[in-house]
Design a protein around this motif. Structure first.
Motif, PDB file in Angstrom:
ATOM      1  N   HIS A   1       0.858  -1.201   0.000  1.00  0.00           N
ATOM      2  CA  HIS A   1       0.000   0.000   0.000  1.00  0.00           C
ATOM      3  C   HIS A   1       0.890   1.245   0.000  1.00  0.00           C
ATOM      4  O   HIS A   1       1.558   1.535   1.007  1.00  0.00           O
ATOM      5  CB  HIS A   1      -0.880   0.024   1.246  1.00  0.00           C
TER       6      HIS A   1
ATOM      7  N   LEU B   1      -7.127  -6.289  12.649  1.00  0.00           N
ATOM      8  CA  LEU B   1      -7.317  -5.558  11.391  1.00  0.00           C
ATOM      9  C   LEU B   1      -8.302  -4.393  11.475  1.00  0.00           C
ATOM     10  O   LEU B   1      -7.984  -3.281  11.052  1.00  0.00           O
ATOM     11  CB  LEU B   1      -7.778  -6.551  10.304  1.00  0.00           C
TER      12      LEU B   1
ATOM     13  N   THR C   1      -5.151   3.568   9.581  1.00  0.00           N
ATOM     14  CA  THR C   1      -5.020   3.509   8.122  1.00  0.00           C
ATOM     15  C   THR C   1      -5.879   4.564   7.431  1.00  0.00           C
ATOM     16  O   THR C   1      -5.371   5.328   6.604  1.00  0.00           O
ATOM     17  CB  THR C   1      -5.390   2.098   7.647  1.00  0.00           C
TER      18      THR C   1
ATOM     19  N   HIS D   1      -3.720 -12.255   1.398  1.00  0.00           N
ATOM     20  CA  HIS D   1      -3.917 -13.039   2.626  1.00  0.00           C
ATOM     21  C   HIS D   1      -4.431 -14.467   2.398  1.00  0.00           C
ATOM     22  O   HIS D   1      -3.685 -15.406   2.607  1.00  0.00           O
ATOM     23  CB  HIS D   1      -4.753 -12.266   3.660  1.00  0.00           C
TER      24      HIS D   1
ATOM     25  N   ASP E   1       2.897  -6.243   2.072  1.00  0.00           N
ATOM     26  CA  ASP E   1       1.700  -5.613   2.651  1.00  0.00           C
ATOM     27  C   ASP E   1       2.062  -4.451   3.586  1.00  0.00           C
ATOM     28  O   ASP E   1       1.397  -4.238   4.593  1.00  0.00           O
ATOM     29  CB  ASP E   1       0.802  -6.633   3.365  1.00  0.00           C
TER      30      ASP E   1
HETATM   31  N1  GUN Z   1      -8.303  -5.106   4.429  1.00  0.00           N
HETATM   32  C1  GUN Z   1      -8.887  -3.994   3.931  1.00  0.00           C
HETATM   33  N2  GUN Z   1      -8.012  -2.984   3.822  1.00  0.00           N
HETATM   34  C2  GUN Z   1      -6.842  -3.455   4.259  1.00  0.00           C
HETATM   35  C3  GUN Z   1      -5.535  -2.878   4.378  1.00  0.00           C
HETATM   36  O1  GUN Z   1      -5.286  -1.717   4.059  1.00  0.00           O
HETATM   37  N3  GUN Z   1      -4.568  -3.692   4.871  1.00  0.00           N
HETATM   38  C4  GUN Z   1      -4.800  -4.978   5.212  1.00  0.00           C
HETATM   39  N4  GUN Z   1      -3.791  -5.720   5.676  1.00  0.00           N
HETATM   40  N5  GUN Z   1      -6.012  -5.537   5.118  1.00  0.00           N
HETATM   41  C5  GUN Z   1      -7.022  -4.788   4.632  1.00  0.00           C
END
Ligand code: GUN
Ligand code: ZN
Length: 439
Positions: free
Chosen positions: A83, A97, A105, A275, A326
């Motif tokens: 990202h 998360l 985030t 993932h 990630d």
């Molecule tokens: N799931 C939705 N958005 C994200 C993100 O920005 N990072 C991660 N690891 N999972 C997410």
């Protein structure tokens, strides 16, 4: 004109060092190798010749060879999921998360509406990738189209192979990062037309994850994916148990989280799902049947406490996957850190007992294997003739302990393991990309 004269005339460059490349999934180390790179007919810098220096040198007497004693040349790393706007999110602790997204985030991603912020962050981000030896990346931008322009513009300037997309996120997100359904799809199409296939750049349709996208937005994303079959798709799936419970509430009829993406036409070759931790055999078979790929993100999964990618069952069923940082759920840009974390994840495993992933396999998953999962096999991630000339010059003596350990390596596995366990950006002495060379 003979071979050598031809090479010379075409402005070839040659390097003598130990060379690492892949033949199928098998790593090959040419102890004293010769790598010749030069332009193809379209002007792209590609690998022309790779092999033993002793066997090849006499064939090219006129070629100026840069000798790199004690150094190892290896394919540039391929990061399947990162990202751009989460540079400054690295190391933000949270109870998993969903609170991490909400508390760190999304507030960070809001800043990418501002051109001045992108003007500072994009060069930093691309420079950081290169400093760590990453020469191809599949990246999320933010919901702001300007963030894609900044990132891909910078990648273009540096000659980097970068695939990126504007995040689609029209619900369950705060003001400032939430987009509007119709406009978001128009913006996506405009960005595809602006960037996809330009120089070394690609576009990825980027629904963030099921909870952040309305059914109308996912439907629109699927329509675009059908209309632009060589564009990538990127999203997240089955990362965290609370996230999965949320998707179950939103789609009570769905067989699984992954099947929601299938329902909207978002599983196909060049679709990359970060993932894929909490999935079952039916999901694995769906990944295999559709040609979608998983971006395994072990530092992120360990940091956010999401779980462990199931290598044993992934290989039993057989679907595409490769490694990813990630960042910023992930803790490092370094492919060495990612490979080491993948080793830990394999050891722990979801299926007991875990596996001891070989260093050759870990390395392949972050280079040629990741390229294959992205549909870029033979283009990047390897140093076979015809591959784009993206490579790293590694210094196995970069630290006193590395010098000591690599000097004792009795096999390729031991050498690669020493680098994976003890290596970081200090090992990357130089990153060479197809059009430019960085000191
Ligand atoms: N799931 C939705 N958005 C994200 C993100 O920005 N990072 C991660 N690891 N999972 C997410
Ligand atoms: Zn991610």
């Amino acid at each position: 004109m003979g071979d050598a004269a031809l090479l010379y005339a075409r402005g070839m460059k040659a390097f003598r060092a130990s060379l690492l490349y892949f033949s199928d999934c098998q790593a090959v180390l040419e102890q004293d190798g010769l790598l010749v790179v030069g332009p193809d007919q379209a002007g792209r810098q590609i690998v022309q010749v790779v092999g033993s220096y002793q066997a090849l040198a006499a064939r090219y007497p006129d070629l100026v060879v840069e000798h790199l004693p004690g150094r190892m040349i290896a394919p540039g790393f391929v990061d399947m999921h990162i990202h751009y706007p989460q540079l400054d999110v690295i190391g933000s602790p949270a109870d998993g998360l969903l609170p991490w997204l909400e508390n760190y985030t999304f507030p960070h991603e809001k800043r990418f509406a501002a051109p001045e912020h992108n003007a500072e962050a994009a060069p930093f981000f691309v420079a950081e990738l290169l400093r760590h030896g990453v020469t191809t990346a599949l990246a999320f931008a933010t919901s702001h189209p300007e963030s894609v322009d900044a990132l891909l513009g910078e990648a273009q300037k540096r000659g980097l192979r970068m695939i990126a997309g504007k995040v689609l996120m029209d619900q369950n997100a705060p003001d400032g990062v939430r987009d509007k359904t119709e406009q978001s799809l128009r913006d996506t199409e405009a960005l595809i037309n602006k960037w996809h296939g330009v120089d070394r750049l690609g576009y990825a349709i980027t629904p963030r994850f099921v909870p952040s996208c309305s059914a109308a937005q996912l439907h629109g994303a699927g329509e675009l994916a059908a209309r632009y079959p060589d564009v990538w798709i990127q999203s997240h799936v089955a990362e965290n148990t609370s996230e999965i419970a949320w998707v179950q509430q939103l789609y009570p009829e769905a067989r699984s989280y992954l099947s929601v993406y299938e329902q909207f036409g978002l599983l196909r070759p060049r679709a990359v799902y970060a993932h894929c931790i909490h999935i079952d055999d039916e999901d694995r078979a769906l990944m295999r049947a559709t040609g979608a790929a998983a971006a395994v993100s072990p530092t992120s999964n360990l940091f956010l406490g999401s779980g462990f990618f199931d290598y044993v069952n992934a290989d039993r069923v057989g679907f595409l996957y490769g490694l990813a940082s990630d960042v910023g759920g992930g803790t490092s840009f370094s492919p060495f850190h990612t490979m080491l974390a993948a080793y830990y994840v394999g050891r722990e495993g979801q299926t007991k007992p875990g596996v001891s992933l070989s260093p050759q396999r870990l390395w392949w998953q972050h280079t040629a294997g990741a390229a294959q999962a992205l549909g870029l096999e033979g283009v990047v991630g390897n140093l076979l003739p015809g591959c784009e000339a993206d490579f790293v010059v590694l210094n196995p003596q970069a630290t006193p302990l590395l010098a000591r350990k690599t000097a004792q390596a009795g096999s390729l596995d031991e050498l690669l393991f020493a680098l994976i366990v003890l290596g970081d950006d200090r090992v990357i002495e130089r990153t060479v990309i197809s059009q430019a060379s960085l000191a």
